[in-house]
Design an enzyme around this catalytic site. Structure first.
Site, short mmCIF file in Angstrom:
data_model
loop_
_atom_site.label_atom_id
_atom_site.label_comp_id
_atom_site.label_asym_id
_atom_site.label_seq_id
_atom_site.Cartn_x
_atom_site.Cartn_y
_atom_site.Cartn_z
CD GLU A 105 -3.05 -1.04 0.26
OE1 GLU A 105 -3.09 -0.08 -0.53
OE2 GLU A 105 -3.88 -1.97 0.23
CG ASP A 252 -5.62 -7.17 -7.63
OD1 ASP A 252 -4.56 -7.46 -7.07
OD2 ASP A 252 -6.47 -6.41 -7.12
CD GLU A 346 -14.78 -4.78 -1.29
OE1 GLU A 346 -14.90 -4.48 -2.49
OE2 GLU A 346 -13.70 -4.74 -0.69
CD GLU A 364 -10.45 -1.59 -8.02
OE1 GLU A 364 -11.49 -1.08 -7.53
OE2 GLU A 364 -9.39 -1.69 -7.37
C1 DMJ Z 1 -6.31 0.57 -5.04
O1 DMJ Z 1 -5.56 0.94 -3.95
C2 DMJ Z 1 -5.47 -0.06 -6.09
O2 DMJ Z 1 -6.17 0.01 -7.28
C3 DMJ Z 1 -5.07 -1.47 -5.78
O3 DMJ Z 1 -4.40 -2.11 -6.83
C4 DMJ Z 1 -6.22 -2.34 -5.37
N1 DMJ Z 1 -7.40 -1.63 -5.17
C5 DMJ Z 1 -7.43 -0.34 -4.58
C6 DMJ Z 1 -8.75 0.30 -4.85
O4 DMJ Z 1 -9.80 -0.57 -4.88
#
Ligand code: DMJ
Length: 807
Positions: A105, A252, A346, A364
């Site tokens: 993060e 992802d 979610e 997204e």
């Molecule tokens: C974001 O912090 C980024 O896109 C991350 O890759 C995963 N998802 C969150 C938002 O949903």
């Protein structure tokens, strides 16, 4: 033409107004805190609010939301605000904080935010109009942060630790981290864009080298038969810890970064790897329009029957890959789900029912909508964007910003506005309704990181300071047609009905009367991890433990079944909270504060446990003074065992099972445990009580009394402890509550203190005295309990008159 222009202007203005509302709310009510709490209209400061578990690992006391928003300000043409915000960042933000943060993060939000903003600052400075004072301060900050994240990579495999202490790294005993053994695939595989950009902009190769090594390990560890990767990997030996494989939570952005690393850095190794994985995804995971998780070793087996909202980014990535048909199909499926529930929950099942109703304003779906519009030019996607805008305004807007939705079924709000809402959502929405010429930068010169930070593709011509790559043989040469992003021109030049034809077959997807094919294995439905990870710890924190099939099967089913499912993990669900069946009643408990100044007047309803002391059999309840456990979750060795001796411990729910916490605290000498819910805002007033059950193992060894408080009550209790240092409580069944069930037997009287009765030092305000009187018919229970209160009363004969504490 004119009306489309007006339409664009209308929505752009609306998006700008919404952005101002969100950003100004953060700056006015929260800055310099990391995040805005839009319902409380204040900032979220880690340590001052109830701990939310892993989600809080994004908060590093570094004004997260400000940094995450910087390059959005430029894109939205708010250049004065950008200049001002950069000055604030340089002036106020420090990274030398003794705080444990998520490496993933911090990289995508803070390092990416600083780099994106540095690039923008540089562009504006070069134009000579503003930012003339700028001397690469943001880049210097990014480099400092990069060095603070680097200790995480100090593992034998090269896969990074999931958490790092910004001041002390991971090995220092003061770091409070470094004991973790695994991380999620996305966590290890989403470093390369930011780290490579940092290396190429700063001239120091160390960042790119480390991030690249982590990518190499993940590639090496892919399952060679299926070319898929799992969700969680051991950072020391590279073994897969969770072998389910999808394109959503936990994996992802690893796939995203392979593709984008190729675009940003021009290194075909990344493209080859991406293409190999992509073929596997399309073979096993993509079951149009669904994207389902499969087992990496046995990829024809679906491992669950629900999808998570994070996978909504995938159609956007498919557009970059030039694979529009499945992108349109999946996006359409997602749109149908948002039509039903306003937002993407979610998690939702293959029948499009809500599986987990939370929606933390994730971007997204807007991201994929933007990419599809740019690829197809189909105004249908503008309509989709319009619906996103409208739903945000109708269902998430609050006076102090935008609030996450706790449950799309009820529309209730949560007191959080994550930084990605400003970093990503507004960029994609604004871009959707903008012509390229209306933007302050040439958007085609940039690639979006996973957090939508802008990095210049020109970095591909800047060689890494130390050139160590391009060693891998070229694979799938014939599959390399899809360099361009997006490649709409080649796929359907001037064919505006292409997308519609595809979408039409999914028109009634979520409607009634259309049977959905059940997946071959109906997975046990588990909640998702909020940060995009799904570590076992998180599931544990929800009261769920997992057991591999081999154990489960050999214990119960016999070998035939085992053989047919070889290699598949089946999940054994041990829910440690039981919504008790109708025939079995949950006997509510209370936690009654009996020491001064509470003297029994503050009472919380608490949930019982199926193990530990049976409080219903305790005539007089159990009394004790409370103390917080360290660590608060009680999931590691208890550090304050000496002080805890003889106290009732307070322990935060989450990270491990109730039974494990209870055992550890009992061993440390606690005489009881009050568990406090970690879900923000829960309270006994609106959440049904449940009883805690064990961990599936015998719990006879746990003999102390246990009670569960929801977080609102828990917060009041901990606040009381902070204020008064010594707080005695009584744990007992609600029916035995002192002075409640049999009020006639315990008279509490107040009398005004006479003049001259004031003790020395007391102010001359009116005081009232609390007098406990017993009726002759008092039961033994009340005798005992009343005397407990009297004991406490002796130390406090008079109370300041306070309407809150008056009966
Ligand atoms: C974001 O912090 C980024 O896109 C991350 O890759 C995963 N998802 C969150 C938002 O949903």
């Amino acid at each position: 033409m004119l009306h489309i222009l007006i339409y664009f202007i209308f929505f752009r203005d609306q998006i700008l107004e919404m952005f101002d509302h969100a950003y100004n709310s953060y700056m006015d009510y929260a800055y310099p805190a990391d995040e805005l709490m839009p319902l409380s209209c204040r900032g979220r400061v880690r340590g001052l609010e109830p701990n939310r578990g892993d989600i809080d690992d994004s908060l590093g006391k570094f004004s997260l939301t400000l940094i995450d928003t910087l390059d959005t300000l430029v894109l939205l043409n708010k250049l004065d605000e950008f200049e001002e915000a950069v000055k604030k960042t340089v002036r106020d933000v420090r990274f030398d904080n003794d705080i444990v943060v998520s490496v993933f993060e911090t990289n995508i939000r803070v390092l990416g935010g600083l780099l994106g903003a540095h690039v923008m600052a540089d562009v504006l400075k070069q134009r000579g109009e503003r930012m003339q004072w700028y001397r690469d301060e943001l880049l210097h900050m990014a480099k400092e942060l990069g060095f603070r994240l680097l200790p995480a990579f100090n593992t034998t495999s090269g896969l990074p630790y999931p958490r790092v202490n910004l001041r002390y790294g991971v090995v220092n005993p003061l770091s409070r981290t470094g004991t973790e053994s695994d991380t999620c695939t996305a966590c290890a595989g989403t470093m390369i864009l930011e780290f490579a950009a940092l290396s190429r902009l700063s001239g120091d190769p160390i960042f790119e080298e480390n991030a690249r090594k982590a990518m190499d390990v993940l590639w090496e560890k892919r399952q060679r038969g299926s070319d898929l990767v799992g969700t969680v990997i051991n950072i020391h030996n590279g073994d897969w810890v969770r072998r389910d494989s999808g394109v959503g939570a936990g994996i992802d952005s690893y796939y995203e970064y392979l593709m984008k690393a190729y675009i940003l850095l021009g290194d075909k190794v990344y493209l080859n790897r991406f293409n190999t994985h992509y073929s596997a995804i399309m073979k096993y995971i993509s079951q149009p329009p669904l994207l389902l998780n499969v087992h990496m070793h046995n990829p024809t087996v679906n491992v669950r029957s629900w999808m998570d909202s994070l996978l909504a980014f995938f159609p956007g990535l498919q557009v970059l890959r030039g694979d529009l048909k499945p992108a349109i199909e999946t996006h359409e499926m997602l749109y149908q789900v948002t039509k039903q529930h306003n937002f993407l929950p979610e998690a939702f099942t293959t029948e499009f029912r809500v599986h987990w109703g939370q929606h933390p304003l994730r971007p997204e779906f807007a991201e994929s909508t933007y990419f599809l519009y740019k690829a197809t030019g189909d105004p249908y996607y503008l309509k989709v964007g319009q619906s996103i805008v409208e739903k945000l305004n109708t269902h998430a807007r609050v006076p102090c910003g935008f609030a996450a939705v706790q449950d799309v079924r009820t529309g209730t709000h949560e007191d959080r506005m994550d930084s990605f809402f400003l970093a990503e959502m507004f960029k994609y929405l604004y871009l959707l309704f903008s012509e390229k010429s209306q933007l302050p930068i040439n958007i085609d010169d940039y690639i979006f990181t996973t957090e939508a930070h802008l990095l210049p593709v020109s970095l591909s011509t800047t060689q890494p300071p130390c050139h160590t790559n391009n060693t891998e043989p070229q694979a799938h040469e014939d599959d390399l047609f899809s360099y361009s992003c997006p490649s709409a021109q080649t796929l359907f030049p001037n064919n505006p009905t292409f997308a519609k034809t595809i979408r039409d077959s999914y028109k009634y997807l979520t409607g009634v009367g259309r049977a959905q094919q059940a997946s071959s294995v109906r997975g046990i439905e588990l909640p998702l991890h909020d940060t995009g990870l799904e570590p076992v710890e998180f599931l544990k924190s929800m009261g769920i433990s997992l057991t591999p099939l081999t154990e489960l099967v050999s214990a119960s089913q016999g070998s035939a079944f085992q053989d047919s499912q070889k290699g598949v993990y089946k999940l054994k669900l041990v829910a440690e909270v039981s919504h008790t069946p109708e025939h079995e009643e949950v006997v509510p408990l209370i936690v009654q504060l009996i020491s001064p100044p509470f003297l029994g007047q503050t009472v919380f309803t608490a949930g019982p446990a199926k193990f530990g002391t049976d409080l219903t059999k305790q005539q007089h309840g159990v009394k004790g003074s409370i103390m917080k456990s360290v660590p608060y979750t009680a999931c590691g060795p208890i550090e304050n065992a000496v002080e805890l001796q003889g106290h009732i411990a307070l322990a935060l729910r989450g990270d491990c099972m109730f039974a494990a916490k209870a055992r550890r605290l009992q061993e440390a000498g606690a005489t009881g445990v009050i568990f406090i819910d970690h879900r923000e805002g829960s309270s006994s007033a609106d959440t049904p009580l449940f009883q805690m059950v064990g961990d599936g193992e015998p719990t006879d060894d746990i003999t102390v009394p246990l009670a569960f408080l929801f977080s609102k009550e828990g917060a009041t209790l901990t606040a009381a402890l902070e204020e008064h240092h010594n707080v005695d409580v009584l744990l007992l069944p609600k029916e035995k509550q002192l002075g409640k069930e049999k009020p006639e037997k315990l008279n509490i009287k107040f009398r005004l203190a006479k003049e001259g009765e004031l003790a020395e030092g007391e102010t001359e305000s009116t005081t009232i005295q609390l007098v406990l009187e017993q009726s002759e018919t008092d039961t033994e229970t009340n005798n005992e309990a009343a005397s407990l209160m009297r004991e406490n009363q002796e130390t406090c004969s008079s109370l300041q008159k306070d309407p809150e504490s008056s009966p």
